[in-house]
Scaffold this motif. Structure first.
Motif, mmCIF file in Angstrom:
data_model
loop_
_atom_site.group_PDB
_atom_site.id
_atom_site.type_symbol
_atom_site.label_atom_id
_atom_site.label_comp_id
_atom_site.label_asym_id
_atom_site.label_seq_id
_atom_site.Cartn_x
_atom_site.Cartn_y
_atom_site.Cartn_z
ATOM 1 N N TYR A 147 9.875 7.988 -1.421
ATOM 2 C CA TYR A 147 8.480 8.187 -1.013
ATOM 3 C C TYR A 147 7.677 8.880 -2.112
ATOM 4 N N ARG A 148 8.286 9.853 -2.764
ATOM 5 C CA ARG A 148 7.570 10.632 -3.775
ATOM 6 C C ARG A 148 7.527 9.936 -5.137
ATOM 7 N N SER A 149 8.628 9.328 -5.545
ATOM 8 C CA SER A 149 8.722 8.807 -6.904
ATOM 9 C C SER A 149 8.575 7.294 -7.015
ATOM 10 N N HIS A 150 8.805 6.570 -5.936
ATOM 11 C CA HIS A 150 8.724 5.106 -5.963
ATOM 12 C C HIS A 150 7.972 4.587 -4.734
ATOM 13 N N PRO A 151 6.723 5.006 -4.546
ATOM 14 C CA PRO A 151 6.000 4.620 -3.327
ATOM 15 C C PRO A 151 5.820 3.115 -3.172
ATOM 16 N N GLY A 152 5.743 2.382 -4.298
ATOM 17 C CA GLY A 152 5.589 0.937 -4.207
ATOM 18 C C GLY A 152 6.818 0.232 -3.673
ATOM 19 N N ARG A 153 7.977 0.886 -3.770
ATOM 20 C CA ARG A 153 9.230 0.295 -3.305
ATOM 21 C C ARG A 153 9.704 0.891 -1.979
ATOM 22 N N TYR A 154 9.036 1.936 -1.545
ATOM 23 C CA TYR A 154 9.512 2.672 -0.375
ATOM 24 C C TYR A 154 9.566 1.799 0.874
ATOM 25 N N ALA A 155 8.466 1.122 1.205
ATOM 26 C CA ALA A 155 8.406 0.370 2.464
ATOM 27 C C ALA A 155 9.475 -0.714 2.510
ATOM 28 N N LEU A 189 0.830 -1.190 0.000
ATOM 29 C CA LEU A 189 0.000 0.000 0.000
ATOM 30 C C LEU A 189 0.872 1.251 0.000
ATOM 31 N N ARG A 190 0.269 2.377 -0.410
ATOM 32 C CA ARG A 190 1.005 3.637 -0.417
ATOM 33 C C ARG A 190 1.331 4.038 1.016
ATOM 34 N N PRO A 191 2.592 4.378 1.286
ATOM 35 C CA PRO A 191 2.973 4.764 2.658
ATOM 36 C C PRO A 191 2.300 6.066 3.073
ATOM 37 N N VAL A 225 22.418 -8.409 5.131
ATOM 38 C CA VAL A 225 21.375 -8.993 5.974
ATOM 39 C C VAL A 225 20.069 -8.224 5.806
ATOM 40 N N GLY A 226 20.155 -6.902 5.713
ATOM 41 C CA GLY A 226 18.958 -6.092 5.517
ATOM 42 C C GLY A 226 18.243 -6.414 4.221
ATOM 43 N N PHE A 227 18.985 -6.550 3.140
ATOM 44 C CA PHE A 227 18.374 -6.892 1.850
ATOM 45 C C PHE A 227 17.752 -8.290 1.901
ATOM 46 N N THR A 228 18.438 -9.217 2.554
ATOM 47 C CA THR A 228 17.920 -10.583 2.653
ATOM 48 C C THR A 228 16.624 -10.621 3.461
ATOM 49 N N ALA A 229 16.568 -9.855 4.539
ATOM 50 C CA ALA A 229 15.351 -9.800 5.357
ATOM 51 C C ALA A 229 14.186 -9.223 4.559
ATOM 52 N N SER A 230 14.441 -8.157 3.797
ATOM 53 C CA SER A 230 13.394 -7.565 2.968
ATOM 54 C C SER A 230 12.928 -8.551 1.909
ATOM 55 N N ARG A 231 13.855 -9.304 1.344
ATOM 56 C CA ARG A 231 13.499 -10.330 0.347
ATOM 57 C C ARG A 231 12.600 -11.387 0.963
ATOM 58 N N ALA A 232 12.867 -11.768 2.197
ATOM 59 C CA ALA A 232 12.043 -12.769 2.879
ATOM 60 C C ALA A 232 10.636 -12.238 3.154
ATOM 61 N N ILE A 233 10.522 -10.950 3.430
ATOM 62 C CA ILE A 233 9.216 -10.353 3.744
ATOM 63 C C ILE A 233 8.375 -10.158 2.489
ATOM 64 N N TYR A 234 8.984 -9.621 1.436
ATOM 65 C CA TYR A 234 8.227 -9.236 0.240
ATOM 66 C C TYR A 234 8.318 -10.251 -0.893
ATOM 67 N N HIS A 235 9.120 -11.306 -0.713
ATOM 68 C CA HIS A 235 9.230 -12.400 -1.680
ATOM 69 C C HIS A 235 9.919 -12.027 -2.988
ATOM 70 N N VAL A 236 10.279 -10.779 -3.166
ATOM 71 C CA VAL A 236 11.083 -10.352 -4.309
ATOM 72 C C VAL A 236 12.083 -9.328 -3.796
ATOM 73 N N TRP A 237 13.153 -9.087 -4.558
ATOM 74 C CA TRP A 237 14.109 -8.057 -4.171
ATOM 75 C C TRP A 237 13.448 -6.692 -4.246
ATOM 76 N N VAL A 238 13.869 -5.806 -3.380
ATOM 77 C CA VAL A 238 13.206 -4.519 -3.214
ATOM 78 C C VAL A 238 13.058 -3.764 -4.526
ATOM 79 N N TYR A 239 14.063 -3.801 -5.391
ATOM 80 C CA TYR A 239 14.023 -3.013 -6.619
ATOM 81 C C TYR A 239 13.172 -3.657 -7.704
#
Length: 320
Positions: free
Chosen positions: A148-156, A60-62, A276-290
């Motif tokens: 936040y302004r240009s990539h809200p889907g990737r922000y969180a 969702l939009r932050p 470790v931070g990137f790996t944790a985000s990958r585990a949460i969102y199931h894809v790499w942040v970008y």
């Protein structure tokens, strides 16, 4: 003469099965579609898991007020925890000696030569002192605002990478107190902030009284600057901006070494925390942040983000 009763019954059963009139016990039943396509009807639990996965991929939009409060509160906690860690000077000096001798064994202990060389150029070292004291925060906040302004889907997801990275660093500060080169006993490093009387840093002088001076491992200057650099490189459109993104963590590395605030190994520690931070985000969102959609809700018309091939290949799959 008609067919035997057994044959007629078997034919009827096969016809009923072909029309999908039968049901199979289990999670769901098989649904036959026109043209031969079939799918398994989902159970409520499977449907819920599917919806959760989809929401993770299309966040969702932050909300601005929530993000401002979260960042402010998180930085407050970070500062409090970092400065509440007991300043174990004896252990910090011992760890610094270990790292310095380890780097000498590897032949990479060039920090002192770099520190003395750059310190001889007054305008350059003064500029690096101000760089160290200010850009660490300015650039990181700027990238967060841009996301936040240009990539809200990737922000969180990107923000989660930063938070996990910082959280891991706090563990390092607590369990591995480390004196920076400028404070290492017998290291003969130049404390450039003290010598040149520059302002804006809690590294030396009066500001040192309110900052934990032995929280050098890992280097969050490297962890945060590399996060900024990768985010800009993968998401910016102009080539020169992407090049600046890659240059930023390299410049930061040069600054932390020249000002004697960190060893090389501190930088390695910062990179490990970021991984470790990137790996944790990958585990949460199931894809790499970008790889998340640029906008929220999944309606993304932007060209796909270019990422390394190994990021997109499922585990166990064979690349051709």
């Amino acid at each position: 003469m008609g067919e035997p009763t057994e044959i007629r019954n078997a034919s009827a059963d096969r016809a009923a099965a072909a029309r999908g009139s039968g049901s199979v016990p289990g999670e769901g039943r098989t649904v036959h579609r026109p043209g031969g396509a079939t799918r398994a009807a989902q159970t409520p639990a499977a449907a819920l898991r599917s919806r959760v996965r989809e929401q993770r991929r299309t966040p969702l939009r932050p909300r601005l007020w929530f993000e401002l409060a979260l960042i402010g509160f998180s930085y407050l906690i970070y500062s409090m925890v970092r400065n509440a860690v007991p300043e174990q000077e004896k252990a910090a000096q011992q760890h610094a000696s270990w790292i310095w001798h380890f780097e000498q064994h590897l032949g990479i202990a060039v920090e002192r030569s770099v520190n003395h060389g750059v310190n001889s150029v007054g305008w350059l070292i003064v500029g690096m002192n101000y760089y160290y004291a200010t850009l660490h925060f300015i650039v990181t906040i700027g990238v967060l605002v841009w996301l936040y302004r240009s990539h809200p889907g990737r922000y969180a997801a990107a923000r989660s990478v930063l938070f996990v990275t910082t959280g891991i660093a706090l563990v390092g500060f607590y369990f591995f107190p480390l004196a920076p080169p400028r404070l290492m006993t017998g290291g003969n490093f130049v404390d450039t902030v003290y010598v040149h009387h520059t302002w804006g840093s809690l590294a030396s002088g009066a500001g040192a009284q309110v900052s934990n001076q032995f929280a050098a491992m890992p280097s969050m200057h490297i962890g945060w600057s590399l996060w900024c650099g990768l985010t800009i490189f993968f998401l910016a459109r102009r080539p020169w901006v992407r090049a600046l993104g890659l240059a930023y963590p390299l410049a930061t590395l040069m600054v932390i070494i020249s000002t004697a605030n960190h060893f090389w190994m501190d930088a390695v520690g910062g990179m490990v925390c970021l991984a470790v931070g990137f790996t944790a985000s990958r585990a949460i969102y199931h894809v790499w942040v970008y790889q998340l959609p640029r906008v929220t809700g999944g309606a993304d018309t932007e060209a796909p983000v270019t990422v390394p091939e190994q990021w997109t290949t499922p585990v166990g799959a064979t690349r051709h």
